[in-house]
Design a protein around this motif. Structure first.
Motif, PDB file in Angstrom:
ATOM      1  N   GLN A  73       4.821   3.050 -10.076  1.00  0.00           N
ATOM      2  CA  GLN A  73       3.690   3.484 -10.892  1.00  0.00           C
ATOM      3  C   GLN A  73       2.449   3.540 -10.021  1.00  0.00           C
ATOM      4  O   GLN A  73       2.111   2.567  -9.340  1.00  0.00           O
ATOM      5  CB  GLN A  73       3.459   2.529 -12.067  1.00  0.00           C
ATOM      6  N   ALA A  74       1.776   4.694 -10.008  1.00  0.00           N
ATOM      7  CA  ALA A  74       0.583   4.890  -9.189  1.00  0.00           C
ATOM      8  C   ALA A  74      -0.649   4.381  -9.927  1.00  0.00           C
ATOM      9  O   ALA A  74      -0.804   4.595 -11.132  1.00  0.00           O
ATOM     10  CB  ALA A  74       0.414   6.365  -8.832  1.00  0.00           C
ATOM     11  N   GLU A  75      -1.515   3.678  -9.196  1.00  0.00           N
ATOM     12  CA  GLU A  75      -2.801   3.207  -9.711  1.00  0.00           C
ATOM     13  C   GLU A  75      -3.844   3.542  -8.654  1.00  0.00           C
ATOM     14  O   GLU A  75      -4.090   2.757  -7.754  1.00  0.00           O
ATOM     15  CB  GLU A  75      -2.757   1.703  -9.991  1.00  0.00           C
ATOM     16  N   GLY A  76      -4.438   4.722  -8.758  1.00  0.00           N
ATOM     17  CA  GLY A  76      -5.331   5.200  -7.712  1.00  0.00           C
ATOM     18  C   GLY A  76      -4.523   5.486  -6.460  1.00  0.00           C
ATOM     19  O   GLY A  76      -3.523   6.198  -6.504  1.00  0.00           O
ATOM     20  N   ASN A  77      -4.941   4.915  -5.326  1.00  0.00           N
ATOM     21  CA  ASN A  77      -4.178   5.114  -4.095  1.00  0.00           C
ATOM     22  C   ASN A  77      -3.185   3.968  -3.862  1.00  0.00           C
ATOM     23  O   ASN A  77      -2.657   3.800  -2.768  1.00  0.00           O
ATOM     24  CB  ASN A  77      -5.119   5.247  -2.887  1.00  0.00           C
ATOM     25  N   ARG A  78      -2.924   3.190  -4.895  1.00  0.00           N
ATOM     26  CA  ARG A  78      -1.957   2.099  -4.826  1.00  0.00           C
ATOM     27  C   ARG A  78      -0.750   2.425  -5.697  1.00  0.00           C
ATOM     28  O   ARG A  78      -0.876   3.072  -6.748  1.00  0.00           O
ATOM     29  CB  ARG A  78      -2.587   0.793  -5.300  1.00  0.00           C
ATOM     30  N   ILE A  79       0.397   1.990  -5.254  1.00  0.00           N
ATOM     31  CA  ILE A  79       1.632   2.196  -6.003  1.00  0.00           C
ATOM     32  C   ILE A  79       2.297   0.841  -6.165  1.00  0.00           C
ATOM     33  O   ILE A  79       2.481   0.112  -5.180  1.00  0.00           O
ATOM     34  CB  ILE A  79       2.577   3.158  -5.263  1.00  0.00           C
ATOM     35  N   ARG A  80       2.641   0.503  -7.386  1.00  0.00           N
ATOM     36  CA  ARG A  80       3.340  -0.759  -7.649  1.00  0.00           C
ATOM     37  C   ARG A  80       4.815  -0.476  -7.879  1.00  0.00           C
ATOM     38  O   ARG A  80       5.171   0.446  -8.624  1.00  0.00           O
ATOM     39  CB  ARG A  80       2.732  -1.480  -8.849  1.00  0.00           C
ATOM     40  N   LEU A  81       5.659  -1.281  -7.250  1.00  0.00           N
ATOM     41  CA  LEU A  81       7.104  -1.139  -7.363  1.00  0.00           C
ATOM     42  C   LEU A  81       7.674  -2.259  -8.227  1.00  0.00           C
ATOM     43  O   LEU A  81       7.204  -3.396  -8.182  1.00  0.00           O
ATOM     44  CB  LEU A  81       7.759  -1.175  -5.981  1.00  0.00           C
ATOM     45  N   THR A  82       8.696  -1.921  -8.997  1.00  0.00           N
ATOM     46  CA  THR A  82       9.402  -2.905  -9.810  1.00  0.00           C
ATOM     47  C   THR A  82      10.896  -2.648  -9.685  1.00  0.00           C
ATOM     48  O   THR A  82      11.365  -1.544  -9.980  1.00  0.00           O
ATOM     49  CB  THR A  82       9.002  -2.809 -11.295  1.00  0.00           C
ATOM     50  N   SER A  83      11.651  -3.634  -9.210  1.00  0.00           N
ATOM     51  CA  SER A  83      13.094  -3.478  -9.107  1.00  0.00           C
ATOM     52  C   SER A  83      13.723  -3.445 -10.490  1.00  0.00           C
ATOM     53  O   SER A  83      13.369  -4.248 -11.366  1.00  0.00           O
ATOM     54  CB  SER A  83      13.703  -4.632  -8.304  1.00  0.00           C
ATOM     55  N   GLY A 194       6.744  -6.464  -7.770  1.00  0.00           N
ATOM     56  CA  GLY A 194       5.457  -6.954  -7.301  1.00  0.00           C
ATOM     57  C   GLY A 194       5.050  -6.404  -5.952  1.00  0.00           C
ATOM     58  O   GLY A 194       3.913  -6.620  -5.517  1.00  0.00           O
ATOM     59  N   ALA A 195       5.958  -5.697  -5.258  1.00  0.00           N
ATOM     60  CA  ALA A 195       5.595  -5.099  -3.967  1.00  0.00           C
ATOM     61  C   ALA A 195       4.578  -3.980  -4.179  1.00  0.00           C
ATOM     62  O   ALA A 195       4.613  -3.271  -5.190  1.00  0.00           O
ATOM     63  CB  ALA A 195       6.832  -4.559  -3.258  1.00  0.00           C
ATOM     64  N   GLU A 196       3.664  -3.815  -3.235  1.00  0.00           N
ATOM     65  CA  GLU A 196       2.592  -2.829  -3.370  1.00  0.00           C
ATOM     66  C   GLU A 196       2.639  -1.849  -2.215  1.00  0.00           C
ATOM     67  O   GLU A 196       2.947  -2.220  -1.084  1.00  0.00           O
ATOM     68  CB  GLU A 196       1.230  -3.531  -3.403  1.00  0.00           C
ATOM     69  N   VAL A 197       2.354  -0.592  -2.505  1.00  0.00           N
ATOM     70  CA  VAL A 197       2.352   0.475  -1.516  1.00  0.00           C
ATOM     71  C   VAL A 197       0.990   1.151  -1.517  1.00  0.00           C
ATOM     72  O   VAL A 197       0.443   1.464  -2.577  1.00  0.00           O
ATOM     73  CB  VAL A 197       3.450   1.513  -1.828  1.00  0.00           C
ATOM     74  N   HIS A 207       3.806  -3.020   1.519  1.00  0.00           N
ATOM     75  CA  HIS A 207       3.441  -4.414   1.754  1.00  0.00           C
ATOM     76  C   HIS A 207       4.447  -5.327   1.059  1.00  0.00           C
ATOM     77  O   HIS A 207       4.660  -5.223  -0.150  1.00  0.00           O
ATOM     78  CB  HIS A 207       2.033  -4.699   1.234  1.00  0.00           C
ATOM     79  N   ARG A 208       5.072  -6.203   1.844  1.00  0.00           N
ATOM     80  CA  ARG A 208       6.026  -7.178   1.332  1.00  0.00           C
ATOM     81  C   ARG A 208       5.713  -8.529   1.955  1.00  0.00           C
ATOM     82  O   ARG A 208       5.010  -8.595   2.975  1.00  0.00           O
ATOM     83  CB  ARG A 208       7.458  -6.777   1.687  1.00  0.00           C
TER      84      ARG A 208
END
Length: 228
Positions: A73-83, A194-197, A207-208
């Motif tokens: 899911q994109a939040e501005g220039n950040r992307i949050r990942l969920t397994s 919780g990983a962020e891109v 980022h991990r």
């Protein structure tokens, strides 16, 4: 269990992206959906962000193969990942004590196939003094010949696979082997919850807790064998 994940990795990097990206312009955002690759020395990794909000990831380096999948899911220039589903880490538990007459006390970590698992870190605690950092050699492990202390506890770990056992007691009687069993569960599947891109022009920065990785975008012409 230990089968390399090369097939999904190369599939991830070779299949052309299906999404039609927006052309940059005034007031128009560029979709981060697409294929990205990270490559250095013996490491290669691929990350695909699908237009439907799902992601796929694979990595191979040395003896380590890793994969992941889920939602982004994109939040501005950040992307949050969920397994999704969230992977279950492997476990090692005490199983039984085998008789082995005439031999010194030993420790074995067995896979579901009943073979010795090499490369598992072991912290062996003795009846006195400092513990011993060692690992399973792929055959029964015995106390070093110059060690006069008696082992009392062992803790197993494989940090790359999120494996850490409980502190397990030992009864080091000569002529016996302590058998421990590895339950793979989702062995080799990373938990990206919780990983962020960071999304930047032409690349992603993942980022991990293990560190950050830069992925460059793979353009369709490159995936068709025509690098720019």
């Amino acid at each position: 269990m230990m089968k390399p994940l090369l097939a999904p990795l190369f599939a991830l990097l070779s299949v052309a992206a299906q999404a039609q990206e927006a052309t940059p312009g005034a007031g128009t955002a560029v979709s981060p959906a697409g294929d990205y690759v990270h490559s250095e020395r013996e490491m290669i990794a691929g990350l695909r962000l699908n237009p439907d909000g799902s992601f796929e990831y694979a990595l191979t380096v040395g003896s380590l193969d890793e994969s992941a999948k889920g939602r982004w899911q994109a939040e501005g220039n950040r992307i949050r990942l969920t397994s999704d589903p969230r992977p279950v880490p492997p476990t090692i538990t005490a199983t039984r004590i085998d008789a082995d007459p005439g031999k010194p006390f030993s420790i074995r970590v067995l896979t579901p196939r009943g073979v010795d698992m090499p490369g598992v870190d072991m912290l062996v605690e003795f009846d006195s003094g400092d513990p011993l950092d060692t690992y399973t050699p792929g055959v029964p492990w015995t106390v070093p010949a110059d060690e006069n202390r008696s082992p009392r506890f062992v803790t197993f770990s494989m940090p790359s696979y999120r494996l850490r056992s409980e502190r397990l007691p030992l009864d080091p009687k000569p002529g016996t082997t302590a058998i421990f069993s590895l339950t793979p569960n989702d062995f080799g599947v990373a938990d990206f919850t919780g990983a962020e891109v960071e999304f930047q022009a032409g690349k992603l920065i993942l980022h991990r807790p293990e560190g950050s990785m830069d992925f460059r975008r793979v353009e369709p012409r490159e995936k068709d064998g025509e690098p720019e």
